[in-house]
Design a protein around this motif. Structure first.
Motif, PDB file in Angstrom:
ATOM      1  N   ALA A  73       0.777  -1.253   0.014  1.00  0.00           N
ATOM      2  CA  ALA A  73       0.265  -0.053   0.071  1.00  0.00           C
ATOM      3  C   ALA A  73       0.998   1.297   0.056  1.00  0.00           C
ATOM      4  N   LEU A  74       1.850   1.472   0.844  1.00  0.00           N
ATOM      5  CA  LEU A  74       2.666   2.451   1.063  1.00  0.00           C
ATOM      6  C   LEU A  74       3.509   2.769  -0.354  1.00  0.00           C
ATOM      7  N   SER A  75       3.798   1.668  -1.093  1.00  0.00           N
ATOM      8  CA  SER A  75       4.778   1.640  -2.287  1.00  0.00           C
ATOM      9  C   SER A  75       3.935   2.402  -3.342  1.00  0.00           C
ATOM     10  N   ARG A  76       2.238   2.502  -3.001  1.00  0.00           N
ATOM     11  CA  ARG A  76       1.647   2.997  -4.389  1.00  0.00           C
ATOM     12  C   ARG A  76       1.406   4.666  -4.184  1.00  0.00           C
ATOM     13  N   GLY A  77       2.141   5.279  -3.222  1.00  0.00           N
ATOM     14  CA  GLY A  77       2.288   6.649  -3.067  1.00  0.00           C
ATOM     15  C   GLY A  77       1.665   7.321  -1.811  1.00  0.00           C
ATOM     16  N   LEU A  78       1.206   6.471  -1.022  1.00  0.00           N
ATOM     17  CA  LEU A  78       0.446   6.838   0.233  1.00  0.00           C
ATOM     18  C   LEU A  78       1.526   7.470   1.221  1.00  0.00           C
ATOM     19  N   ASP A  79       0.972   8.256   1.944  1.00  0.00           N
ATOM     20  CA  ASP A  79       1.885   8.874   3.164  1.00  0.00           C
ATOM     21  C   ASP A  79       1.947   8.046   3.970  1.00  0.00           C
ATOM     22  N   LYS A  80       0.893   7.215   4.538  1.00  0.00           N
ATOM     23  CA  LYS A  80       0.864   6.616   5.847  1.00  0.00           C
ATOM     24  C   LYS A  80      -0.287   5.683   5.747  1.00  0.00           C
ATOM     25  N   VAL A  81      -0.297   4.304   6.469  1.00  0.00           N
ATOM     26  CA  VAL A  81      -1.361   3.636   6.364  1.00  0.00           C
ATOM     27  C   VAL A  81      -1.710   3.099   8.118  1.00  0.00           C
ATOM     28  N   TYR A  82      -2.954   3.263   8.348  1.00  0.00           N
ATOM     29  CA  TYR A  82      -3.411   2.681   9.644  1.00  0.00           C
ATOM     30  C   TYR A  82      -3.971   1.527   9.435  1.00  0.00           C
TER      31      TYR A  82
END
Length: 258
Positions: A73-82
């Protein structure tokens, strides 16, 4: 628009699922992946964030296996994941999922826009986004095939059968997007390596203050079997292709299929 949130689900990869002789599903060798529909939601969130200089985070709920989704998920451009990994994820329906997501959103903080896939690639109930919007008390826009933000207002084009509908709202809002809205990026080595340095945060269901009835599914899956299709395997071998088509149409008409 300053802050976006994308909700996604970590699901079994359907191409790895085998159907046994008794039509039961063999998932023993099946890997997990981000639901294909949710990849579109992530991509749309990242595109909007890049265009408007906003932050974009994600939220996922499932079993402990949801932890495995963070790097992808984070490799797809997101800043942070909860992420929320709990035993409740095994039997959670849209009712439970929406309750947990809404409580988590309220705990995390406010967002200008929340994006979801139109459905998940396992159950595809199409209920989570509308339920989430109802619990948060914000507008819900579904079946969105085009999304823009103009002067702080959200403009969505919805696909409804053989027509489209344009909706304009002021955020916050929950929007579920169709697969045709974009083509999700494929993360490269640089993005995958950078993902390891991005933050993630676990949220415990026990910290959300939800009553037991909010965690009790309204719908339970008792069994799941593959679909068996018996084909007649009729082959038309006329020299003239037009004759083959005519015979095919006549055969379908005889069975009431056209």
């Amino acid at each position: 628009m300053q802050k976006l949130l994308v909700c996604y689900k970590w699901v079994l990869d359907e191409q790895d699922i085998k159907i046994a002789g008794d039509l039961s599903l063999d998932t023993g060798r099946a890997k997990y992946k981000i639901s294909d529909y949710d990849k579109n939601a992530i991509e749309e969130g990242v595109l909007l964030a890049e265009k408007h200089g906003a932050g974009v985070e994600a939220l996922t709920f499932g079993t402990e296996a949801a932890r495995q989704s963070l790097k992808d998920a984070l490799s797809r451009g997101l800043d942070k994941v909860y992420w929320i990994g709990d035993e409740a994820g095994k039997q959670a329906d849209a009712f439970v999922t929406a309750n947990i997501l809404a409580a988590a959103v309220n705990k995390i903080g406010s967002f200008d826009l929340i994006l979801c896939g139109e459905g998940s690639s396992d159950s595809y109930s199409q209920q989570t986004a509308p339920r989430l919007a109802g619990l948060l008390g914000v507008p819900a826009i579904t079946y969105v095939q085009q999304l823009t933000v103009v002067d702080g207002r959200i403009v969505a084009i919805r696909k409804l059968g053989d027509c489209t509908e344009e909706i304009t709202v002021t955020g916050p809002a929950v929007i579920s997007v169709l697969p045709e809205i974009n083509k999700p990026r494929i993360p490269g080595l640089k993005q995958v390596m950078a993902a390891a340095k991005k933050p993630s945060e676990e949220i415990k269901v026990t910290d959300l203050g939800l009553a037991a009835e909010k965690l009790t599914p309204k719908v339970r899956s008792t069994s799941l079997k593959g679909y068996s299709m018996d084909r007649k395997k009729v082959i038309f071998k006329e020299a003239n292709p037009a004759d083959n088509v005519a015979k095919l149409v006549a055969s379908l008409a005889q069975e009431g299929l056209c």
